[in-house]
Design an enzyme around this catalytic site. Structure first.
Site, PDB file in Angstrom:
ATOM      1  CG  HIS A  20      -1.892  -1.166   1.179  1.00 15.06           C
ATOM      2  ND1 HIS A  20      -3.240  -1.015   0.955  1.00 15.06           N
ATOM      3  CD2 HIS A  20      -1.696  -2.503   1.296  1.00 15.06           C
ATOM      4  CE1 HIS A  20      -3.821  -2.205   0.945  1.00 15.06           C
ATOM      5  NE2 HIS A  20      -2.907  -3.123   1.160  1.00 15.06           N
ATOM      6  CG  ASP A 124      -4.796   1.690   1.850  1.00 12.00           C
ATOM      7  OD1 ASP A 124      -3.575   1.718   1.696  1.00 12.00           O
ATOM      8  OD2 ASP A 124      -5.497   0.651   1.779  1.00 12.00           O
TER       9      ASP A 124
HETATM   10  C1  UDX Z   1      -1.090  -7.199  -0.609  1.00 12.76           C
HETATM   11  C2  UDX Z   1      -2.113  -7.684  -1.665  1.00 12.76           C
HETATM   12  O1  UDX Z   1      -2.034  -9.028  -1.919  1.00 12.76           O
HETATM   13  C3  UDX Z   1      -2.057  -6.839  -2.877  1.00 12.76           C
HETATM   14  O2  UDX Z   1      -2.719  -7.405  -3.978  1.00 12.76           O
HETATM   15  C4  UDX Z   1      -2.641  -5.553  -2.452  1.00 12.76           C
HETATM   16  O3  UDX Z   1      -2.992  -4.750  -3.515  1.00 12.76           O
HETATM   17  C5  UDX Z   1      -1.614  -4.955  -1.507  1.00 12.76           C
HETATM   18  O4  UDX Z   1      -1.384  -5.806  -0.394  1.00 12.76           O
HETATM   19  P1  UDX Z   1       1.633  -7.647  -0.581  1.00 12.76           P
HETATM   20  O5  UDX Z   1       1.870  -8.915   0.130  1.00 12.76           O
HETATM   21  O6  UDX Z   1       2.129  -6.424   0.058  1.00 12.76           O
HETATM   22  O7  UDX Z   1       0.164  -7.416  -1.081  1.00 12.76           O
HETATM   23  O8  UDX Z   1       2.286  -7.876  -2.029  1.00 12.76           O
HETATM   24  P2  UDX Z   1       2.456  -6.900  -3.242  1.00 12.76           P
HETATM   25  O9  UDX Z   1       1.204  -6.224  -3.638  1.00 12.76           O
HETATM   26  O10 UDX Z   1       3.109  -7.698  -4.289  1.00 12.76           O
HETATM   27  O11 UDX Z   1       3.443  -5.793  -2.693  1.00 12.76           O
HETATM   28  C6  UDX Z   1       4.692  -6.088  -2.171  1.00 12.76           C
HETATM   29  C7  UDX Z   1       5.631  -4.963  -2.496  1.00 12.76           C
HETATM   30  O12 UDX Z   1       6.814  -5.202  -1.757  1.00 12.76           O
HETATM   31  C8  UDX Z   1       6.014  -4.895  -3.965  1.00 12.76           C
HETATM   32  O13 UDX Z   1       5.962  -3.576  -4.419  1.00 12.76           O
HETATM   33  C9  UDX Z   1       7.435  -5.422  -4.000  1.00 12.76           C
HETATM   34  O14 UDX Z   1       8.267  -4.792  -4.952  1.00 12.76           O
HETATM   35  C10 UDX Z   1       7.932  -5.137  -2.609  1.00 12.76           C
HETATM   36  N1  UDX Z   1       8.909  -6.152  -2.203  1.00 12.76           N
HETATM   37  C11 UDX Z   1       8.531  -7.442  -1.988  1.00 12.76           C
HETATM   38  C12 UDX Z   1      10.220  -5.766  -2.039  1.00 12.76           C
HETATM   39  O15 UDX Z   1      10.562  -4.603  -2.256  1.00 12.76           O
HETATM   40  N2  UDX Z   1      11.118  -6.714  -1.670  1.00 12.76           N
HETATM   41  C13 UDX Z   1      10.786  -8.001  -1.434  1.00 12.76           C
HETATM   42  O16 UDX Z   1      11.679  -8.790  -1.076  1.00 12.76           O
HETATM   43  C14 UDX Z   1       9.446  -8.386  -1.595  1.00 12.76           C
END
Ligand code: UDX
Length: 481
Positions: A20, A124
């Protein structure tokens, strides 16, 4: 003398989770660089983690100035632990939403007294109080949907799913039923819904179910619904939401790429955990498209048995890999070594790395990454797609089932990790799926599609999404909210 109009002032309220925070920082940067005055609210947990993770690395806090506007950061209490190794239970996280509300209201009382008071609130998608607070302070308000338009649409039609008897879904047969009445969406099965929606009992007794319903109810009142997606990727869903449900929905993504319009080096800190950038040197030594990147996002943990099965499958596949295991995802404070099968890390050290947090955008943009085993969080999906990286999907919670459905069937940019109708990871199939996406004919076909979608995304950055963001800024400046 010519009067210079004060820039419009917008207050942005993300929740303290990485998926988020990232899109909110991108939009804050875009707005600030476009001459909008931005106050970005940060919860105390996010503030503490961001500050410690960014120590010694750039970008960092406090508030930054971008070329035209200014991003002012205001910290509010959230009632959560600031220990990055501590897993935050869902209940605590949901409770924080109301604690944050109190802080935001106090902040708004203060801001409304200032020379340049806010005119609009951007909240959000998990915040259900946007409308009430906006009315209380006489502000316009918008919601930033950090997931896909399809995820939003499915949620919006939950009352219909209940009315038509799809929910509760008792037993496997009920979970395999096909839903084909949601405007603009391809048919999907009940299993593809967010997990909190697939209940077996009366949903009126299910707090998570009711929480989701309240979000969509609240979204109906927003002056605008901004979605971190691409019009061309989900045009039928977006059009249906506009025409059939009356939403003023504007796709403005992929937001992480819209940073091209602001000065990214001046961005406020974004990563809640310290990134292990040394993995990039290791990637530099690998061969083109030879590494499987594995990460399950910022919130979910995978079961110990699933980690072991995946590890056995991965070892047997002989593939190179970079695997992220977050500190808070380790069960009972186990070490990473204990989580894997005995000796796995030593046996695979010549072709794999396990790290606690990756610089994910740099990893996905690296030429050696051949595919992404992902939990299908929406940010990860967009980041993979926009870098032309095929996905192997293993959804764990929230909107991730729905995202996998779109990845596999609508956009044809990935494969599921699990066999149809199987809920557990099984090493032989995992080995097959990892090999198929990295080296098989399936992977080759998928790579062609994902590269086409990458082009679409790049075009949207300079086309449809840019136009929607420009319209947003114009409307803010002209008070057309
Ligand atoms: C959750 C939901 O599943 C998602 O669909 C919603 O819209 C937001 O919250 P989350 O587990 O945070 O998601 O995954 P994701 O939406 O993929 O976001 C993770 C973020 O962390 C990505 O931007 C990714 O680049 C970042 N990340 C992840 C890192 O920078 N490093 C890592 O090792 C893993």
């Amino acid at each position: 003398m010519e009067t210079v109009n004060a820039p419009p002032h917008m207050v942005l309220v993300p929740l303290p989770a990485q998926g988020h925070i990232n899109p909110f920082i991108s939009i804050a940067n875009y707005l600030a660089a476009s001459g909008v005055s931005v106050t970005l609210v940060r919860s105390a947990r996010a503030h503490s983690l961001l500050s410690s993770a960014s120590k010694g690395s750039s970008p960092s806090d406090p508030p930054q100035n971008t070329e035209k506007g200014k991003i002012r950061i205001e910290v509010v209490p959230d009632g959560m632990s600031v220990d990055p190794t501590q897993h935050v239970p869902v209940g605590t996280f949901l409770n924080s939403i109301n604690i944050i509300r109190n802080g935001v209201e106090e902040l708004l009382y203060k801001l409304m007294q200032e020379e340049q008071p806010p005119c609009c609130l951007l909240v959000d998608n998990l915040i259900g109080w946007g409308h009430d607070v906006a009315v209380k302070f006489g502000l316009a308000w918008m919601m930033l949907w950090t997931g896909s338009a399809s995820g939003f649409s499915i949620g919006f039609y939950i009352p219909q799913l209940v009315a038509r008897g799809y929910i509760p879904a008792i037993g496997e047969e009920a979970k395999q039923r096909i839903v084909d009445f949601i405007p603009g969406m391809s048919p999907f099965c009940i299993r593809d819904l967010p997990k909190a929606i697939i209940v077996e009992e009366d949903p009126s007794n299910k707090p998570m179910f009711q929480f989701f319903l309240s979000i969509y109810e609240s979204a109906k009142h927003a002056d605008r619904l901004l979605v971190n997606s691409i019009y061309e990727l989900e045009n039928s869903v977006v059009e249906a939401l506009r025409k059939e449900a009356g939403f003023k929905i504007e796709p403005i993504g992929p937001l992480f790429m819209m940073g091209a319009f602001s000065d990214a080096t001046k961005s406020p800190a974004a990563s809640l955990l310290q990134e292990d950038t040394s993995c990039l040197y290791w990637l530099d030594e690998q061969q083109e498209s030879s590494v499987l990147y594995i990460s399950f996002g910022s919130v979910a943990s995978i079961e110990e048995d699933a980690v072991k099965e995946l590890a056995y499958g991965l070892e047997a596949s002989g593939l190179n890999f970079l695997w992220v295991i977050r500190p808070d995802a380790l069960p009972d404070k186990k070490s990473v070594e204990d989580l894997f099968p005995e000796g796995f890390i030593e046996r695979t050290c010549d072709r794999g790395r396990v790290i606690s947090w990756a610089p994910q955008l740099a990893v996905l943009g690296h030429r050696v990454v051949g595919a992404f085993l992902t939990h299908c969080g929406w940010n990860s999906v967009l980041e993979s797609l926009c870098n032309g990286v095929p996905m192997l999907g293993f959804p764990l919670q929230a909107d991730q089932n729905t995202n996998l459905q779109c990845i596999v069937h609508d956009w044809k940019v990935g494969l599921p990790l699990l066999k149809p109708n199987v809920q557990q990871v099984e090493r032989l199939h995992a080995q097959w799926a990892m090999t198929a996406i990295m080296r098989g004919d399936e992977g080759r076909e998928i790579r062609k599609h994902v590269i086409q979608w990458k082009e679409v995304a790049i075009n949207a950055v300079h086309g449809s999404s840019k136009a929607n963001l420009e319209k947003l800024v114009d409307d803010l400046k002209c008070g057309r909210l």
